[in-house]
Design a protein around this motif. Structure first.
Motif, PDB file in Angstrom:
ATOM      1  N   LEU A 128       0.823  -1.215   0.000  1.00  0.00           N
ATOM      2  CA  LEU A 128       0.000   0.000   0.000  1.00  0.00           C
ATOM      3  C   LEU A 128       0.855   1.263   0.000  1.00  0.00           C
ATOM      4  O   LEU A 128       0.549   2.227  -0.710  1.00  0.00           O
ATOM      5  CB  LEU A 128      -0.960   0.000   1.185  1.00  0.00           C
ATOM      6  CG  LEU A 128      -2.089  -1.017   1.103  1.00  0.00           C
ATOM      7  CD1 LEU A 128      -2.927  -0.980   2.375  1.00  0.00           C
ATOM      8  CD2 LEU A 128      -2.961  -0.776  -0.123  1.00  0.00           C
ATOM      9  N   LEU A 129       1.923   1.260   0.773  1.00  0.00           N
ATOM     10  CA  LEU A 129       2.802   2.434   0.803  1.00  0.00           C
ATOM     11  C   LEU A 129       3.485   2.647  -0.548  1.00  0.00           C
ATOM     12  O   LEU A 129       3.616   3.784  -1.016  1.00  0.00           O
ATOM     13  CB  LEU A 129       3.837   2.307   1.915  1.00  0.00           C
ATOM     14  CG  LEU A 129       3.276   2.475   3.328  1.00  0.00           C
ATOM     15  CD1 LEU A 129       4.334   2.107   4.370  1.00  0.00           C
ATOM     16  CD2 LEU A 129       2.761   3.886   3.553  1.00  0.00           C
ATOM     17  N   GLU A 130       3.898   1.561  -1.172  1.00  0.00           N
ATOM     18  CA  GLU A 130       4.522   1.687  -2.496  1.00  0.00           C
ATOM     19  C   GLU A 130       3.519   2.226  -3.512  1.00  0.00           C
ATOM     20  O   GLU A 130       3.854   3.100  -4.319  1.00  0.00           O
ATOM     21  CB  GLU A 130       5.078   0.338  -2.949  1.00  0.00           C
ATOM     22  CG  GLU A 130       6.323  -0.076  -2.181  1.00  0.00           C
ATOM     23  CD  GLU A 130       6.751  -1.507  -2.434  1.00  0.00           C
ATOM     24  OE1 GLU A 130       5.981  -2.286  -3.054  1.00  0.00           O
ATOM     25  OE2 GLU A 130       7.864  -1.873  -2.000  1.00  0.00           O
ATOM     26  N   GLN A 131       2.308   1.728  -3.470  1.00  0.00           N
ATOM     27  CA  GLN A 131       1.272   2.215  -4.389  1.00  0.00           C
ATOM     28  C   GLN A 131       0.993   3.694  -4.144  1.00  0.00           C
ATOM     29  O   GLN A 131       0.860   4.479  -5.083  1.00  0.00           O
ATOM     30  CB  GLN A 131      -0.014   1.392  -4.249  1.00  0.00           C
ATOM     31  CG  GLN A 131       0.098  -0.033  -4.741  1.00  0.00           C
ATOM     32  CD  GLN A 131       0.400  -0.113  -6.215  1.00  0.00           C
ATOM     33  OE1 GLN A 131      -0.220   0.543  -7.035  1.00  0.00           O
ATOM     34  NE2 GLN A 131       1.376  -0.932  -6.574  1.00  0.00           N
ATOM     35  N   LEU A 132       0.903   4.072  -2.882  1.00  0.00           N
ATOM     36  CA  LEU A 132       0.660   5.466  -2.526  1.00  0.00           C
ATOM     37  C   LEU A 132       1.785   6.357  -3.041  1.00  0.00           C
ATOM     38  O   LEU A 132       1.537   7.385  -3.683  1.00  0.00           O
ATOM     39  CB  LEU A 132       0.526   5.607  -1.005  1.00  0.00           C
ATOM     40  CG  LEU A 132       0.292   7.001  -0.468  1.00  0.00           C
ATOM     41  CD1 LEU A 132      -1.082   7.518  -0.897  1.00  0.00           C
ATOM     42  CD2 LEU A 132       0.407   7.008   1.047  1.00  0.00           C
ATOM     43  N   ALA A 133       3.019   5.952  -2.793  1.00  0.00           N
ATOM     44  CA  ALA A 133       4.170   6.761  -3.215  1.00  0.00           C
ATOM     45  C   ALA A 133       4.228   6.891  -4.744  1.00  0.00           C
ATOM     46  O   ALA A 133       4.594   7.946  -5.264  1.00  0.00           O
ATOM     47  CB  ALA A 133       5.467   6.143  -2.695  1.00  0.00           C
ATOM     48  N   ALA A 149       8.521   5.554   0.103  1.00  0.00           N
ATOM     49  CA  ALA A 149       8.968   4.362  -0.634  1.00  0.00           C
ATOM     50  C   ALA A 149      10.118   3.671   0.098  1.00  0.00           C
ATOM     51  O   ALA A 149      10.163   2.438   0.173  1.00  0.00           O
ATOM     52  CB  ALA A 149       9.380   4.753  -2.048  1.00  0.00           C
ATOM     53  N   PHE A 150      11.037   4.450   0.663  1.00  0.00           N
ATOM     54  CA  PHE A 150      12.178   3.877   1.377  1.00  0.00           C
ATOM     55  C   PHE A 150      11.722   3.060   2.584  1.00  0.00           C
ATOM     56  O   PHE A 150      12.197   1.956   2.827  1.00  0.00           O
ATOM     57  CB  PHE A 150      13.143   4.985   1.836  1.00  0.00           C
ATOM     58  CG  PHE A 150      14.263   4.484   2.690  1.00  0.00           C
ATOM     59  CD1 PHE A 150      15.354   3.847   2.119  1.00  0.00           C
ATOM     60  CD2 PHE A 150      14.226   4.641   4.070  1.00  0.00           C
ATOM     61  CE1 PHE A 150      16.393   3.378   2.913  1.00  0.00           C
ATOM     62  CE2 PHE A 150      15.266   4.172   4.874  1.00  0.00           C
ATOM     63  CZ  PHE A 150      16.350   3.538   4.296  1.00  0.00           C
ATOM     64  N   TYR A 151      10.783   3.605   3.354  1.00  0.00           N
ATOM     65  CA  TYR A 151      10.337   2.946   4.581  1.00  0.00           C
ATOM     66  C   TYR A 151       9.304   1.842   4.332  1.00  0.00           C
ATOM     67  O   TYR A 151       8.994   1.075   5.248  1.00  0.00           O
ATOM     68  CB  TYR A 151       9.747   3.968   5.558  1.00  0.00           C
ATOM     69  CG  TYR A 151      10.791   4.872   6.157  1.00  0.00           C
ATOM     70  CD1 TYR A 151      11.859   4.360   6.895  1.00  0.00           C
ATOM     71  CD2 TYR A 151      10.719   6.242   5.985  1.00  0.00           C
ATOM     72  CE1 TYR A 151      12.813   5.194   7.437  1.00  0.00           C
ATOM     73  CE2 TYR A 151      11.670   7.094   6.527  1.00  0.00           C
ATOM     74  CZ  TYR A 151      12.722   6.560   7.252  1.00  0.00           C
ATOM     75  OH  TYR A 151      13.675   7.381   7.801  1.00  0.00           O
ATOM     76  N   ALA A 152       8.789   1.723   3.133  1.00  0.00           N
ATOM     77  CA  ALA A 152       7.717   0.771   2.850  1.00  0.00           C
ATOM     78  C   ALA A 152       8.044  -0.649   3.300  1.00  0.00           C
ATOM     79  O   ALA A 152       7.200  -1.349   3.847  1.00  0.00           O
ATOM     80  CB  ALA A 152       7.367   0.792   1.360  1.00  0.00           C
ATOM     81  N   ASP A 153       9.296  -1.082   3.097  1.00  0.00           N
ATOM     82  CA  ASP A 153       9.672  -2.450   3.488  1.00  0.00           C
ATOM     83  C   ASP A 153      10.531  -2.469   4.757  1.00  0.00           C
ATOM     84  O   ASP A 153      11.158  -3.467   5.072  1.00  0.00           O
ATOM     85  CB  ASP A 153      10.393  -3.166   2.338  1.00  0.00           C
ATOM     86  CG  ASP A 153      11.720  -2.530   1.993  1.00  0.00           C
ATOM     87  OD1 ASP A 153      12.001  -1.391   2.440  1.00  0.00           O
ATOM     88  OD2 ASP A 153      12.492  -3.158   1.238  1.00  0.00           O
ATOM     89  N   LYS A 154      10.514  -1.371   5.498  1.00  0.00           N
ATOM     90  CA  LYS A 154      11.329  -1.277   6.710  1.00  0.00           C
ATOM     91  C   LYS A 154      10.504  -0.856   7.927  1.00  0.00           C
ATOM     92  O   LYS A 154      11.026  -0.266   8.870  1.00  0.00           O
ATOM     93  CB  LYS A 154      12.467  -0.280   6.496  1.00  0.00           C
ATOM     94  CG  LYS A 154      13.437  -0.664   5.388  1.00  0.00           C
ATOM     95  CD  LYS A 154      14.364   0.482   5.040  1.00  0.00           C
ATOM     96  CE  LYS A 154      15.239   0.167   3.864  1.00  0.00           C
ATOM     97  NZ  LYS A 154      14.489  -0.041   2.619  1.00  0.00           N
TER      98      LYS A 154
END
Length: 160
Positions: A128-133, A149-154
């Motif tokens: 969801l964060l990647e899609q939003l970014a 995008a950086f924090y999406a997987d962290k």
């Protein structure tokens, strides 16, 4: 396909029962038409009859529905399975849809909902964060797009 066009028009005007009656008859009369099966699934979905909609979506896909209707059938089936609590089935359908139509942004969003239901919260949030970014036109989101995008997987990582 005059009757099919009539049923679609009825659905679009909110005359769901009448559209459903025509579509159920068309499934009998034209059992090899993927468009008829898809429209029959759609009307059941619109009417809140998800359990009845699912087999119509499945059959439309089996019969080789193409184009935008194929995209809609994948989304309808994946979403319907999720609402019925059939999360693994939903996940499989949406994964197939994303593989076949990688540019369609709606699939990852619905996939994230399914992952949430499967308790895969980190992956759901990442998607969801990647899609939003990547898709938001909001100025504030765009200002912080790279950070989002950086924090999406962290999300579980700490920097202390």
């Amino acid at each position: 396909m005059e009757k099919l066009d009539e049923a679609i028009g009825l659905r679009e005007r909110g005359e769901h029962e009448a559209a459903r009656d025509i579509l159920l008859q068309l499934v009998v009369d034209m059992p090899m038409s993927p468009e008829v099966w898809y429209q029959c699934a759609w009307i059941h979905d619109v009417m809140g009859l998800e359990r009845e909609a699912a087999p119509y979506y499945v059959r439309a896909l089996e019969l080789g529905i193409m184009g935008e209707d194929r995209q809609g059938a994948f989304l309808g089936l994946g979403s319907t399975y999720r609402t019925l609590g059939m999360y693994e089935e939903s996940k499989a359908v949406l994964e197939r849809a994303m593989a076949e139509f990688p540019a369609q942004r709606e699939y990852p969003v619905f996939y994230a909902m399914t992952l949430y239901n499967l308790q895969e919260h980190s992956q759901a949030m990442q998607i969801l964060l990647e899609q939003l970014a990547e898709t938001s036109a909001d100025q504030g989101v765009q200002t912080y797009r790279k950070a989002i995008a950086f924090y999406a997987d962290k999300l579980d990582q700490r920097w202390d």
